[in-house]
Design a protein around this motif. Structure first.
Motif, mmCIF file in Angstrom:
data_model
loop_
_atom_site.group_PDB
_atom_site.id
_atom_site.type_symbol
_atom_site.label_atom_id
_atom_site.label_comp_id
_atom_site.label_asym_id
_atom_site.label_seq_id
_atom_site.Cartn_x
_atom_site.Cartn_y
_atom_site.Cartn_z
ATOM 1 N N SER A 3 -6.194 -59.608 -0.160
ATOM 2 C CA SER A 3 -6.347 -60.138 -1.522
ATOM 3 C C SER A 3 -6.069 -59.094 -2.602
ATOM 4 C CB SER A 3 -7.745 -60.719 -1.714
ATOM 5 O OG SER A 3 -8.726 -59.698 -1.671
ATOM 6 N N LYS A 4 -6.025 -57.829 -2.237
ATOM 7 C CA LYS A 4 -5.779 -56.775 -3.213
ATOM 8 C C LYS A 4 -4.306 -56.351 -3.273
ATOM 9 C CE LYS A 4 -10.476 -54.857 -2.940
ATOM 10 N NZ LYS A 4 -11.062 -56.043 -3.380
ATOM 11 N N THR A 5 -3.473 -56.914 -2.415
ATOM 12 C CA THR A 5 -2.067 -56.527 -2.381
ATOM 13 C C THR A 5 -1.269 -57.230 -3.481
ATOM 14 O OG1 THR A 5 -1.473 -58.296 -0.842
ATOM 15 C CG2 THR A 5 -2.152 -56.174 0.132
ATOM 16 N N ASP A 6 -0.163 -56.618 -3.875
ATOM 17 C CA ASP A 6 0.715 -57.217 -4.897
ATOM 18 C C ASP A 6 1.208 -58.592 -4.470
ATOM 19 O OD1 ASP A 6 0.499 -55.080 -6.631
ATOM 20 O OD2 ASP A 6 2.365 -54.125 -5.971
ATOM 21 N N LYS A 7 1.570 -58.716 -3.196
ATOM 22 C CA LYS A 7 2.115 -59.994 -2.740
ATOM 23 C C LYS A 7 1.077 -61.111 -2.893
ATOM 24 C CE LYS A 7 1.071 -59.246 2.151
ATOM 25 N NZ LYS A 7 1.607 -59.046 3.477
ATOM 26 N N PHE A 8 -0.166 -60.814 -2.553
ATOM 27 C CA PHE A 8 -1.211 -61.832 -2.637
ATOM 28 C C PHE A 8 -1.528 -62.157 -4.101
ATOM 29 C CE2 PHE A 8 -5.464 -63.550 -2.647
ATOM 30 C CZ PHE A 8 -5.449 -64.419 -1.577
ATOM 31 N N ARG A 9 -1.685 -61.119 -4.927
ATOM 32 C CA ARG A 9 -2.020 -61.344 -6.339
ATOM 33 C C ARG A 9 -0.922 -62.119 -7.058
ATOM 34 N NH1 ARG A 9 -3.863 -55.548 -6.758
ATOM 35 N NH2 ARG A 9 -1.828 -55.320 -7.688
ATOM 36 N N THR A 10 0.329 -61.796 -6.756
ATOM 37 C CA THR A 10 1.449 -62.493 -7.394
ATOM 38 C C THR A 10 1.461 -63.963 -6.991
ATOM 39 O OG1 THR A 10 2.742 -60.461 -7.450
ATOM 40 C CG2 THR A 10 3.963 -62.527 -7.678
ATOM 41 N N ALA A 11 1.351 -64.222 -5.692
ATOM 42 C CA ALA A 11 1.362 -65.609 -5.205
ATOM 43 C C ALA A 11 0.128 -66.371 -5.695
ATOM 44 C CB ALA A 11 1.436 -65.622 -3.682
ATOM 45 N N ARG A 12 -1.027 -65.723 -5.754
ATOM 46 C CA ARG A 12 -2.241 -66.371 -6.244
ATOM 47 C C ARG A 12 -2.093 -66.773 -7.719
ATOM 48 N NH1 ARG A 12 -7.174 -62.876 -5.378
ATOM 49 N NH2 ARG A 12 -6.231 -61.752 -7.090
ATOM 50 N N ALA A 13 -1.241 -66.035 -8.456
ATOM 51 C CA ALA A 13 -0.975 -66.363 -9.857
ATOM 52 C C ALA A 13 0.064 -67.480 -9.987
ATOM 53 C CB ALA A 13 -0.511 -65.123 -10.620
ATOM 54 N N GLY A 14 0.553 -67.996 -8.848
ATOM 55 C CA GLY A 14 1.496 -69.108 -8.870
ATOM 56 C C GLY A 14 2.956 -68.703 -8.850
ATOM 57 N N GLU A 15 3.226 -67.434 -8.637
ATOM 58 C CA GLU A 15 4.604 -66.932 -8.629
ATOM 59 C C GLU A 15 5.032 -66.554 -7.218
ATOM 60 O OE1 GLU A 15 6.549 -66.650 -11.421
ATOM 61 O OE2 GLU A 15 4.910 -67.596 -12.531
ATOM 62 N N ASN A 16 6.331 -66.656 -6.961
ATOM 63 C CA ASN A 16 6.874 -66.161 -5.701
ATOM 64 C C ASN A 16 6.967 -64.646 -5.773
ATOM 65 O OD1 ASN A 16 7.185 -68.740 -4.634
ATOM 66 N ND2 ASN A 16 9.228 -68.944 -5.493
ATOM 67 N N TYR A 17 6.801 -63.990 -4.659
ATOM 68 C CA TYR A 17 6.834 -62.533 -4.593
ATOM 69 C C TYR A 17 7.936 -62.101 -3.644
ATOM 70 C CZ TYR A 17 5.505 -57.789 -3.222
ATOM 71 O OH TYR A 17 5.518 -56.442 -2.954
ATOM 72 N N ILE A 18 8.749 -61.145 -4.099
ATOM 73 C CA ILE A 18 9.729 -60.488 -3.231
ATOM 74 C C ILE A 18 9.474 -59.002 -3.366
ATOM 75 C CG2 ILE A 18 12.161 -60.048 -2.758
ATOM 76 C CD1 ILE A 18 12.788 -62.749 -4.039
ATOM 77 N N GLY A 19 9.077 -58.382 -2.279
ATOM 78 C CA GLY A 19 8.739 -56.961 -2.307
ATOM 79 C C GLY A 19 9.954 -56.071 -2.230
ATOM 80 N N PRO A 20 9.716 -54.789 -2.390
ATOM 81 C CA PRO A 20 10.829 -53.834 -2.270
ATOM 82 C C PRO A 20 11.318 -53.767 -0.825
ATOM 83 C CG PRO A 20 8.736 -52.683 -2.459
ATOM 84 C CD PRO A 20 8.450 -54.135 -2.660
ATOM 85 N N VAL A 21 12.537 -53.318 -0.672
ATOM 86 C CA VAL A 21 13.101 -53.135 0.667
ATOM 87 C C VAL A 21 12.426 -51.921 1.302
ATOM 88 C CG1 VAL A 21 15.202 -52.605 1.964
ATOM 89 C CG2 VAL A 21 15.311 -54.111 -0.026
#
Length: 168
Positions: A3-21
């Protein structure tokens, strides 16, 4: 705790997340995440996954421009994800090159056209084109050595001149 990761926070805010390579022994990988919505459009879960970019690399490897041009894909930090000429793979960021940083910044096409002749990271004078792909948060860059590109242009110009003379 995810729940503290960028991917989770972004998706929880309703946005799709694409992380760095990032790179693994299997090749380049990206992490993605998306909210899962119920029929009332409420977020009920977060879906995450990792995508290997080896397929992208295979597609790019089959691409070529003229006799010596090449195609490559860079991530948003300017690092090469795939290149049509393996000898040109590098772990250095290309973001310091004005053209590449302009493509990554989504500069307009007219502005890019004014910056499309430069010395590449590999020391070649090139003419280039580039496009930022929002969905992947990566850019496709094409570089064609000026010597090869100008040969094609000069050949076409000569052919047009010969045709014009024959028509007259």
């Amino acid at each position: 705790d995810q729940s503290k990761t960028d991917k989770f926070r972004t998706a929880r805010a309703g946005e799709n997340y694409i992380g760095p390579v990032y790179y693994t022994s299997a090749g380049p990988v990206i992490t993605i995440a998306a909210p899962v919505l119920n029929k009332n459009n409420y977020i009920i879960s977060i879906l995450t996954g990792e995508i290997r970019l080896n397929g992208l690399h295979k597609i790019i490897q089959r691409s070529y421009i003229g006799n010596s041009g090449y195609v490559f894909v860079v991530d948003r930090a300017g690092f090469i994800v795939a290149h049509s000429q393996e000898s040109k793979l590098t772990r250095s960021s290309l973001k310091s090159l004005t053209f590449i940083s302009s493509v990554l910044a989504k500069t307009g096409e007219n502005e890019l056209a004014r910056k499309n002749r430069y010395t590449s990271f590999w020391g070649e004078k090139v003419v280039s084109a580039g496009k930022y792909l929002d969905a992947l948060q990566m850019a496709v860059i094409i570089e064609w050595p000026v010597s090869d590109a100008d040969k094609v242009v000069n050949t076409l110009t000569l052919q047009a001149l010969i045709i014009s003379i024959l028509v007259l």
